[in-house]
Design an enzyme around this catalytic site. Structure first.
Site, short mmCIF file in Angstrom:
data_model
loop_
_atom_site.label_atom_id
_atom_site.label_comp_id
_atom_site.label_asym_id
_atom_site.label_seq_id
_atom_site.Cartn_x
_atom_site.Cartn_y
_atom_site.Cartn_z
N LYS A 265 53.69 45.50 -9.07
CA LYS A 265 53.47 46.87 -8.64
C LYS A 265 54.39 47.81 -9.41
O LYS A 265 54.00 48.93 -9.78
CB LYS A 265 53.70 46.99 -7.13
CG LYS A 265 53.23 48.30 -6.52
CD LYS A 265 54.30 49.36 -6.48
CE LYS A 265 53.81 50.63 -5.77
NZ LYS A 265 54.85 51.69 -5.75
N ASP A 281 40.54 54.86 -16.32
CA ASP A 281 40.20 54.23 -15.04
C ASP A 281 41.33 53.30 -14.61
O ASP A 281 41.35 52.12 -14.95
CB ASP A 281 38.88 53.46 -15.19
CG ASP A 281 38.35 52.94 -13.86
OD1 ASP A 281 39.10 52.96 -12.87
OD2 ASP A 281 37.19 52.50 -13.83
N HIS A 378 66.52 56.25 -5.35
CA HIS A 378 65.45 56.78 -4.51
C HIS A 378 65.99 57.83 -3.53
O HIS A 378 65.35 58.85 -3.29
CB HIS A 378 64.80 55.65 -3.70
CG HIS A 378 63.62 55.03 -4.37
ND1 HIS A 378 62.44 55.71 -4.55
CD2 HIS A 378 63.44 53.80 -4.89
CE1 HIS A 378 61.57 54.92 -5.16
NE2 HIS A 378 62.15 53.76 -5.38
#
Length: 423
Positions: A265, A281, A378
């Site tokens: 991911k 795409d 983060h």
């Protein structure tokens, strides 16, 4: 063109655009497309169905990339705050050791024709292969422009597969689609050959569709990192210690699909963002990547090992079904501007760029994970978002965010309280 832009993240969006236009020598059309945020309803209606509006992603530029000896500015469309920063940082780490080297196996796509209820599947397979030349000729008649540009159907393969519904004969068209993504081209060829396959097999042809497991369209990228750039001041870990932890993190993904899913991911964070920016795409790319990772048991798409002179050797191999012509890319002015910024000459070159971005994204994330932890970076970005959501005045956002992180109290009520105090 130099992709190293010191302090780029500190500039205002308008100043960043001016910098990019000057660095990349963008056309007036590209500059206007980037400056004018939004896709008209008319253009949106040409791209999709039942359109009632549009939704925007931030379009950012990742800096510092050197790919095959060329400085490259990379457009990325994504809403996750840390992705562009990680890609740029990953590219910076590889910059002094030559950046990224890429290679692509070629723009080959596969289309499949499914034949059911075939009495003698293996005999049918032989019949189809005996007619291969005529079938290839028929396929290429469907797209003379593709053939004229050096592409077209190159081969036909036949497989007899066992399924829960019995044996099926699957005819596969191997097609060079050149600089297109190629879905329409290969699907049209499969449709044209379906009656012939039905006659040759004596069965019933059902599906005629491309495969998104584009394992003949592989993009590869590699780089090496000096351990010195991996050292973590926040944790006092040496570069060699961080390097070894990154290899251990990769080994974890190689041995455990739960970890591999998150590992991959991280790769796709970068690749999908470039695909979105260029209106390619991303769903097809995702499907192909995860199917490729699952061959022989789900595992990581990247590889890390300690190489010569103690450098961290980093590499990626991933299917990459992208196009630089046709499709939705040509319908969206901002996507066209993104393509101009990339300045790639072919779909293969675009695939190489995207593989390099995925690799940089991956090891930048792994470095954070094995040292200070992913939340450190983060949280500072998250704190800014919280401050903005709390309607903190723009001139106080950075100060409020920094104070919340220092206090380890990143909450909307605390942002509002700090803003009142600072006012």
């Amino acid at each position: 063109m130099n992709s190293r832009i010191n302090g780029f993240y500190k500039q205002s969006p308008s100043d960043r655009l001016d910098t990019i236009v000057e660095r990349a020598d963008l056309s007036a059309e590209a500059q206007a497309a980037l400056a004018n945020v939004g896709l008209s309803l008319g253009d949106a209606d040409n791209v999709s169905e039942n359109v009632v509006g549009t939704i925007e992603y931030p379009l950012s530029v990742a800096t510092n990339f050197v790919i095959d000896g060329e400085d490259t500015l990379v457009p990325m469309a994504i809403e996750e705050t840390s992705v562009v920063a990680a890609a740029s940082y990953g590219a910076l780490m590889a910059r002094d050791t030559g950046g990224f080297e890429t290679s692509v196996s070629g723009p080959i796509m596969i289309s499949q024709i499914q034949a059911l209820d075939v009495a003698d599947p293996h005999a049918a397979k032989v019949k189809i292969l005996n007619e291969k030349s005529d079938l290839i000729e028929l396929a290429n008649e469907q797209d003379p422009v593709l053939v004229e540009h050096g592409g077209g159907c190159e081969d036909i393969q036949v497989r007899v597969i066992d399924t829960p519904r019995g044996q099926m004969v699957v005819t596969q068209l191997i097609v060079d689609v050149r600089d297109a993504m190629g879905g329409n081209a290969v699907n049209t060829m499969a449709e044209a050959l379906a009656p012939e396959i039905e006659q040759l097999t004596g069965g019933d042809v059902s599906l005629r569709i491309l495969s998104n497991l584009a394992d003949r369209r592989l993009a590869r990228a590699r780089c090496r990192l000096d351990p010195a750039v991996l050292a973590s001041d926040d944790t006092d870990l040496s570069g060699e210690e961080v390097r070894d932890r990154i290899v251990d993190a990769w080994a974890f993904a190689a041995g455990d699909p739960y970890r591999a899913a998150t590992h991959n991911k991280g790769i796709m964070n970068g690749i999908d963002a470039v695909a979105t920016a260029t209106f390619n795409d991303w769903r097809a790319i995702e499907a192909g990547a995860h199917a490729y990772a699952a061959q022989g048991g789900y595992g990581p798409l990247t590889n890390y090992e300690v190489g010569e002179e103690g450098y961290l050797a980093c590499s990626i191999e991933i299917p990459m079904q992208v196009g630089t012509i046709g499709g939705a890319t040509s319908l969206h002015p901002t996507a066209q501007a993104s393509m101009e910024l990339l300045a790639v000459d072919s779909a293969d070159e675009l695939a190489g760029v995207m593989a390099a971005v995925g690799l940089a994204q991956n090891y930048a994330g792994l470095r954070a994970l094995v040292s200070e932890g992913i939340q450190a970076g983060h949280m500072s970005l998250h704190a800014k978002n919280i401050a903005i959501q709390a309607d903190v005045p723009q001139e106080l956002v950075d100060e409020v965010a920094a104070q919340m992180v220092a206090e380890d109290e990143v909450r909307q009520d605390r942002a509002e309280e700090l803003a009142r105090e600072l006012k």
